[in-house]
Design an enzyme around this catalytic site. Sequence first.
Site, PDB file in Angstrom:
ATOM      1  N   ASP A  35       0.759  -1.126  -0.075  1.00 52.58           N
ATOM      2  CA  ASP A  35      -0.162   0.003   0.119  1.00 52.58           C
ATOM      3  C   ASP A  35       0.784   1.265   0.054  1.00 52.58           C
ATOM      4  O   ASP A  35       2.046   1.203   0.670  1.00 52.58           O
ATOM      5  CB  ASP A  35      -0.814   0.033   1.257  1.00 52.58           C
ATOM      6  CG  ASP A  35      -2.073   0.815   1.224  1.00 52.58           C
ATOM      7  OD1 ASP A  35      -2.402   1.381  -0.021  1.00 52.58           O
ATOM      8  OD2 ASP A  35      -2.790   1.237   1.938  1.00 52.58           O
ATOM      9  N   ASN A  83     -10.939  -2.612  -5.600  1.00 58.76           N
ATOM     10  CA  ASN A  83     -10.315  -1.548  -6.390  1.00 58.76           C
ATOM     11  C   ASN A  83     -10.847  -1.061  -7.732  1.00 58.76           C
ATOM     12  O   ASN A  83     -10.518  -0.132  -8.343  1.00 58.76           O
ATOM     13  CB  ASN A  83      -8.718  -2.227  -6.585  1.00 58.76           C
ATOM     14  CG  ASN A  83      -7.673  -2.102  -5.463  1.00 58.76           C
ATOM     15  OD1 ASN A  83      -6.980  -2.845  -5.072  1.00 58.76           O
ATOM     16  ND2 ASN A  83      -8.175  -1.181  -4.376  1.00 58.76           N
TER      17      ASN A  83
HETATM   18  C1  IPE Z   1      -5.506  -2.835  -0.410  1.00 60.33           C
HETATM   19  O1  IPE Z   1      -5.164  -1.513  -0.378  1.00 60.33           O
HETATM   20  C2  IPE Z   1      -5.481  -3.565  -1.636  1.00 60.33           C
HETATM   21  C3  IPE Z   1      -4.281  -3.873  -2.313  1.00 60.33           C
HETATM   22  C4  IPE Z   1      -3.235  -3.526  -1.523  1.00 60.33           C
HETATM   23  C5  IPE Z   1      -4.293  -4.191  -3.757  1.00 60.33           C
HETATM   24  P1  IPE Z   1      -6.139  -0.249  -0.659  1.00 60.33           P
HETATM   25  O2  IPE Z   1      -5.703   1.057  -0.760  1.00 60.33           O
HETATM   26  O3  IPE Z   1      -7.315  -0.651  -1.952  1.00 60.33           O
HETATM   27  O4  IPE Z   1      -7.088  -0.480   0.779  1.00 60.33           O
HETATM   28  P2  IPE Z   1      -7.895   0.667   1.444  1.00 60.33           P
HETATM   29  O5  IPE Z   1      -8.778   1.279   0.556  1.00 60.33           O
HETATM   30  O6  IPE Z   1      -6.807   1.782   1.871  1.00 60.33           O
HETATM   31  O7  IPE Z   1      -8.415  -0.124   2.639  1.00 60.33           O
HETATM   32  C1  IPE Z   2      -1.616  -0.150  -3.204  1.00 61.06           C
HETATM   33  O1  IPE Z   2      -1.241   1.399  -3.499  1.00 61.06           O
HETATM   34  C2  IPE Z   2      -1.567  -0.718  -4.627  1.00 61.06           C
HETATM   35  C3  IPE Z   2      -2.919  -0.854  -5.055  1.00 61.06           C
HETATM   36  C4  IPE Z   2      -4.127  -0.972  -4.454  1.00 61.06           C
HETATM   37  C5  IPE Z   2      -3.103  -1.529  -6.486  1.00 61.06           C
HETATM   38  P1  IPE Z   2      -2.405   2.493  -3.423  1.00 61.06           P
HETATM   39  O2  IPE Z   2      -2.871   2.931  -4.868  1.00 61.06           O
HETATM   40  O3  IPE Z   2      -3.672   2.175  -2.737  1.00 61.06           O
HETATM   41  O4  IPE Z   2      -1.794   3.834  -2.943  1.00 61.06           O
HETATM   42  P2  IPE Z   2      -2.491   4.808  -1.648  1.00 61.06           P
HETATM   43  O5  IPE Z   2      -3.039   4.308  -0.551  1.00 61.06           O
HETATM   44  O6  IPE Z   2      -3.311   5.707  -2.384  1.00 61.06           O
HETATM   45  O7  IPE Z   2      -1.315   5.607  -1.380  1.00 61.06           O
HETATM   46 MG    MG Z   3      -4.132   2.343  -0.631  1.00 60.96          MG
END
Ligand code: IPE
Ligand code: IPE
Ligand code: MG
Length: 259
Positions: A35, A83
């Site tokens: 994340d 997502n």
């Molecule tokens: C969790 O991260 C999903 C992945 C790492 C693929 P998100 O960024 O989607 O989760 P939330 O929305 O912060 O809970």
């Molecule tokens: C995790 O990074 C990757 C995926 C969920 C694919 P994020 O895209 O959730 O990054 P933040 O949480 O917005 O910083």
């Molecule tokens: Mg995220």
Amino acid sequence: MNKPLDYIFPAPPAGLDPTALDPARVPQHVAVIMDGNGRWAKKRALNRLRGHKAGIEAVRETIRCASDLGVRYLTIYSFSTENWKRPHDEVVGLMDLFAKTMLAEVDGLHEENVRVKTVGDLSVLPAETREAFDEAWRTTGDNTGMTLVVAVNYGGRQEILRAVEGCMRHAVLEAEETGGFLPPTEELFERGLYTAGIPDPDLLIRTSGEMRVSNFLLWQIAYAEFVCTDVLWPDFDRYEFLRCLLEYQGRNRRFGGVE
Ligand code: IPE
Ligand code: IPE
Ligand code: MG
């Protein structure tokens, strides 16, 4: 363990001692919620997709490090069932990135004897992305080294419903054959999970300072040790991985029992 610690960690930062790691107690299964790609990009005034691209290097390094340490299963959360709510451009860009990265990396992973598997519902992915993962499985499926489990369009609740459906099908068959009721067992239920045959994670890492599970491996993490780091995923490297492993090795796993 496959490789010596000073080979895996050649230049540790001051204060971090790789020899503190007990090679005999490296977790069998590490799961990672990668994340912080978006925030990494935002800090640099870049498009979110640039953050995802930068995250690929961290994935590469983590795979190599885990494999060298003798981790048997590394599960990486790459795309959740939630997502799809993201902007269309980001979703399309991620699917494209998965396809291109998988195709570019498969030979290297094969050389490292890594077996690439996916968990999640791939049926709704763009054909190119699905085919890239299928190709990786075809190429590496017989490998005997670390299993890299890529969670794509994965949701823990959806997976649980699938497993419930499997139990119900068994129960219906049993009722037809014997007229009796077949109650679900953990063993029967687990046969219906995407992760059937894979041991539960010992260690669950989440980067970017968030402390939530976000629908990841809900059944399987019953007794996983949870380590959160503030590092954003693109900044995660072998030394941050080592810190997580050292924190894990400092924990006392009791599984509900006593010491
Ligand atoms: C969790 O991260 C999903 C992945 C790492 C693929 P998100 O960024 O989607 O989760 P939330 O929305 O912060 O809970
Ligand atoms: C995790 O990074 C990757 C995926 C969920 C694919 P994020 O895209 O959730 O990054 P933040 O949480 O917005 O910083
Ligand atoms: Mg995220």
